[in-house]
Design a protein around this motif. Structure first.
Motif, PDB file in Angstrom:
ATOM      1  N   LEU A  10      29.879  43.604  25.510  1.00  0.00           N
ATOM      2  CA  LEU A  10      31.328  43.772  25.587  1.00  0.00           C
ATOM      3  C   LEU A  10      32.036  42.528  26.111  1.00  0.00           C
ATOM      4  CD1 LEU A  10      31.362  47.378  27.084  1.00  0.00           C
ATOM      5  CD2 LEU A  10      32.142  46.759  24.789  1.00  0.00           C
ATOM      6  N   ALA A  28      25.070  46.503  27.673  1.00  0.00           N
ATOM      7  CA  ALA A  28      26.384  46.911  27.193  1.00  0.00           C
ATOM      8  C   ALA A  28      27.473  45.994  27.740  1.00  0.00           C
ATOM      9  CB  ALA A  28      26.662  48.362  27.590  1.00  0.00           C
ATOM     10  N   TYR A  39      24.148  52.539  21.961  1.00  0.00           N
ATOM     11  CA  TYR A  39      24.634  53.524  22.922  1.00  0.00           C
ATOM     12  C   TYR A  39      23.713  54.734  22.894  1.00  0.00           C
ATOM     13  CZ  TYR A  39      26.878  55.280  18.632  1.00  0.00           C
ATOM     14  OH  TYR A  39      27.122  55.719  17.347  1.00  0.00           O
ATOM     15  N   LEU A  67      31.633  51.719  34.135  1.00  0.00           N
ATOM     16  CA  LEU A  67      30.810  51.570  32.933  1.00  0.00           C
ATOM     17  C   LEU A  67      29.463  52.240  33.151  1.00  0.00           C
ATOM     18  CD1 LEU A  67      30.183  50.340  30.131  1.00  0.00           C
ATOM     19  CD2 LEU A  67      29.408  48.285  31.327  1.00  0.00           C
ATOM     20  N   ILE A  96      30.211  48.323  18.201  1.00  0.00           N
ATOM     21  CA  ILE A  96      29.301  48.849  19.223  1.00  0.00           C
ATOM     22  C   ILE A  96      28.153  49.553  18.511  1.00  0.00           C
ATOM     23  CG2 ILE A  96      29.039  50.417  21.184  1.00  0.00           C
ATOM     24  CD1 ILE A  96      32.077  50.102  21.657  1.00  0.00           C
ATOM     25  N   GLN A 110      32.244  52.446  26.944  1.00  0.00           N
ATOM     26  CA  GLN A 110      32.322  51.192  26.187  1.00  0.00           C
ATOM     27  C   GLN A 110      33.613  51.141  25.360  1.00  0.00           C
ATOM     28  OE1 GLN A 110      28.748  49.444  24.377  1.00  0.00           O
ATOM     29  NE2 GLN A 110      27.616  51.244  25.058  1.00  0.00           N
TER      30      GLN A 110
END
Length: 326
Positions: free
Chosen positions: A50, A46, A183, A7, A180, A14
């Protein structure tokens, strides 16, 4: 069943995690921390968003062998991408076995990066990692040979994707589907790919080939000057640099500050104690302070944690034409 995912905190990694999680696989994320790239607040956020555990791997000095002697060479700068990816996958594979996970996931997209994400490079990386058949690349899986998890029915290949190239339209649509929202833009994220940093690092490594990797943090801050025989002087550009230099100074480093006038922190890392021209270093630090127009500037010199033992130098601030950072 468990899988380990690399990751970065970027969009592709992601999405890769989401694609595997929706097949009922538990995912544990790993991120590698070096002076050149690695875990930051965005990566941690992140992982939290997640709903996956994040494990930080610090390869330490072992990574210097990858950097100094890449079998497959460098990219445009000092980035040993193929060797680096293989190294990270090999380390992630060791972690995978430690936690009794079954396979690895990456967010790599076929053709996204010309050097490290073409079919030949992906196959080379897999071979070097020693994890043949156990690396799943969910975003491009349908364009690649089936892996063991797909062939053995651990995951459904039909639910994986066939993305290729540098475009991000499909990924951004998927980001909406998966919720999401945080990012970064598609930048490299690795300082080794940046020309200015790569040049700075190469100069330092040429002079200090056996340097401990944790000593390289200092290369990320300030203006750099070399004095005498390989003595590195770093002068902070702003308050953030000044704080960083004070924080990461080694016991043998000298810190320099102009007193009575606002100015930068200087960090002098001597190659040899007997070769230190402290007056020259102090003059350069004074040049970048508010004392630069004065006839003399008083500069405080000390080791970190030893301000009580500081001494002071009165120096003429350096002349701009005679001062050239590398």
């Amino acid at each position: 069943m468990k899988a380990v995912s690399l990751l970065s905190g970027g969009l592709d990694s992601q999405i890769a995690i989401c694609l595997i999680k929706q097949q009922g696989i538990e995912v544990i994320a790993v991120n590698f921390k070096t002076p050149f790239f690695g875990a930051n607040e965005r990566t941690r956020r992140a992982a939290k968003d997640l709903g996956v555990e994040l494990h930080i791997i610090n390869p330490g000095q072992e990574y210097m062998e990858v950097l100094n002697n890449p079998v497959y060479g460098y990219g445009k700068n000092l980035n040993p991408c193929i060797d680096c990816h293989a190294f990270m996958l090999r380390k992630a594979g060791q972690f995978m076995r430690e936690i009794d996970a079954s396979f690895l996931i990456t967010g790599e997209v076929l053709g996204q990066r010309p050097m490290s994400q073409n079919k030949t490079s992906l196959n080379v990386v897999e071979k070097l990692s020693g994890l043949r058949g156990l690396i799943v690349r969910p975003l491009s899986a349908k364009l690649l040979s089936p892996t063991i998890p797909e062939n053995d029915g651990w995951i459904d290949r039909d639910k994986l994707l066939d993305i290729s190239g540098r475009g991000r339209t499909r990924q951004m649509d998927l980001a909406q589907d998966f919720g999401i929202t945080d990012y970064p833009s598609p930048a490299g994220g690795c300082l080794l790919t940046e020309p200015a940093f790569a040049r700075r690092l190469k100069i330092y490594l040429d002079m200090n080939p056996d340097v401990p990797i944790d000593h390289l943090e200092v290369l990320k801050a300030g203006r750099h000057f070399y004095l005498g025989e390989n003595n590195l002087l770093i002068v902070g550009r702003n308050q953030s640099d000044n704080e960083k230099l004070a924080e990461i100074a080694l016991p043998q480093d000298y810190l320099l500050r102009v007193i009575d006038h606002p100015g930068p922190t200087g960090l002098l890392r001597p190659a040899a104690e007997e070769d230190v021209n402290m007056n020259e270093a102090a003059s350069i630090v004074a040049r970048y302070s508010d004392a630069k127009t004065k006839d003399l500037a008083r500069v405080k010199v000390y080791h970190t944690g030893e301000e009580d033992s500081a001494y002071f130098l009165d120096v003429v601030p350096g002349i701009p034409e005679q001062i050239s950072p590398v």
